[in-house]
Enzyme design. Structure first.
Site, PDB file in Angstrom:
ATOM      1  NE  ARG A  79      -0.465 -62.292 -36.078  1.00 30.03           N
ATOM      2  CZ  ARG A  79       0.738 -62.768 -36.243  1.00 30.03           C
ATOM      3  NH1 ARG A  79       1.712 -62.297 -35.538  1.00 30.03           N
ATOM      4  NH2 ARG A  79       0.964 -63.717 -37.117  1.00 30.03           N
TER       5      ARG A  79
ATOM      6  CD  GLU B  30      12.833 -69.357 -45.627  1.00 28.36           C
ATOM      7  OE1 GLU B  30      12.156 -68.734 -44.796  1.00 28.36           O
ATOM      8  OE2 GLU B  30      14.014 -69.714 -45.435  1.00 28.36           O
TER       9      GLU B  30
HETATM   10  P1  AMP Z   1       5.626 -61.929 -45.049  1.00 29.78           P
HETATM   11  O1  AMP Z   1       4.661 -62.473 -46.071  1.00 29.78           O
HETATM   12  O2  AMP Z   1       6.936 -62.640 -45.061  1.00 29.78           O
HETATM   13  O3  AMP Z   1       5.770 -60.427 -45.128  1.00 29.78           O
HETATM   14  O4  AMP Z   1       5.012 -62.292 -43.636  1.00 29.78           O
HETATM   15  C1  AMP Z   1       4.019 -61.542 -43.153  1.00 29.78           C
HETATM   16  C2  AMP Z   1       3.149 -62.250 -42.129  1.00 29.78           C
HETATM   17  O5  AMP Z   1       3.852 -63.207 -41.329  1.00 29.78           O
HETATM   18  C3  AMP Z   1       2.609 -61.192 -41.246  1.00 29.78           C
HETATM   19  O6  AMP Z   1       1.199 -61.236 -41.372  1.00 29.78           O
HETATM   20  C4  AMP Z   1       3.068 -61.525 -39.853  1.00 29.78           C
HETATM   21  O7  AMP Z   1       1.930 -61.687 -39.066  1.00 29.78           O
HETATM   22  C5  AMP Z   1       3.833 -62.840 -39.954  1.00 29.78           C
HETATM   23  N1  AMP Z   1       5.252 -62.731 -39.530  1.00 29.78           N
HETATM   24  C6  AMP Z   1       6.342 -62.954 -40.309  1.00 29.78           C
HETATM   25  N2  AMP Z   1       7.492 -62.807 -39.626  1.00 29.78           N
HETATM   26  C7  AMP Z   1       7.134 -62.462 -38.366  1.00 29.78           C
HETATM   27  C8  AMP Z   1       7.868 -62.130 -37.164  1.00 29.78           C
HETATM   28  N3  AMP Z   1       9.219 -62.143 -37.105  1.00 29.78           N
HETATM   29  N4  AMP Z   1       7.160 -61.802 -36.073  1.00 29.78           N
HETATM   30  C9  AMP Z   1       5.818 -61.785 -36.103  1.00 29.78           C
HETATM   31  N5  AMP Z   1       5.069 -62.079 -37.176  1.00 29.78           N
HETATM   32  C10 AMP Z   1       5.709 -62.414 -38.304  1.00 29.78           C
END
Ligand code: AMP
Length: 174
Positions: free
Chosen positions: A59, A96
């Site tokens: 995205r 996680e």
């Molecule tokens: P993080 O590494 O935990 O910051 O996760 C980031 C990636 O996971 C991003 O590229 C988002 O596209 C996806 N992501 C994580 N949580 C969500 C959520 N609640 N809604 C949509 N996309 C999410």
């Protein structure tokens, strides 16, 4: 930004129970939503010295490429493992449950170039933090990490404390 926020769809329990998925497909499908998102980011960075915009698969590509076009810079693709055809370097990082990896073409980042990092959403910050370390490993410098959406309750800002962070919309306590 309230207008943009109202165009983000929330889907409960995707991809697993308990997750509120913030879905940007509805924002991107809306002409005013897409234009408003890219214009707001372009306004922020148009007077900043940036050599390239780097987007994180998948995205981050949609927002990042449109923004790079507006800023008259090139666009760098940070991809999941095994997708890039040329010689790559990568960074492994912890999730996680389990681990993941981001990769980039080894010759795509000019030495000491100023890179603006883009992804759609900041959750725990693990993906972006790994992507920033990847850019640094490739020889670039991170100017800022920009997101359309921040979920502040998940602590991504702390994880990215070494870098400036910006987001257009946040879903705090929701
Ligand atoms: P993080 O590494 O935990 O910051 O996760 C980031 C990636 O996971 C991003 O590229 C988002 O596209 C996806 N992501 C994580 N949580 C969500 C959520 N609640 N809604 C949509 N996309 C999410």
């Amino acid at each position: 930004m309230q207008d943009l926020k109202s165009k983000v769809r929330t889907i409960m329990d995707f991809p697993k129970p308990g997750i509120q998925f913030r879905d940007i497909t509805t924002l991107l499908a809306d002409p005013e939503g897409l234009k408003g998102t890219i214009d707001a980011l372009a306004d922020r960075y148009q007077n900043t010295e940036i050599d390239a915009v780097a987007g994180i698969e998948a995205r981050g590509f949609t927002i990042g490429a449109a923004l790079a076009y507006r800023l008259n810079t090139g666009f760098l693709m940070i991809r999941k493992p095994g997708k890039l055809p040329g010689e790559t370097i990568g960074i492994d990082y912890e999730l996680e449950y389990g681990s993941d990896r981001v990769e980039i073409h080894v010759d795509s980042v000019a030495k000491n170039s100023r890179i603006l990092m883009i992804d759609d959403l900041l959750a725990t910050g693990g993906t972006m933090e790994a992507a920033c370390r990847l850019i640094e490993k490739a020889g670039g410098n991170v100017v800022e990490c920009a997101f359309v959406i921040d979920l502040p309750d998940l602590g991504g800002n702390q994880k990215l404390s070494r870098y400036p962070v910006f987001s257009l919309i946040n879903f705090e306590g929701e």
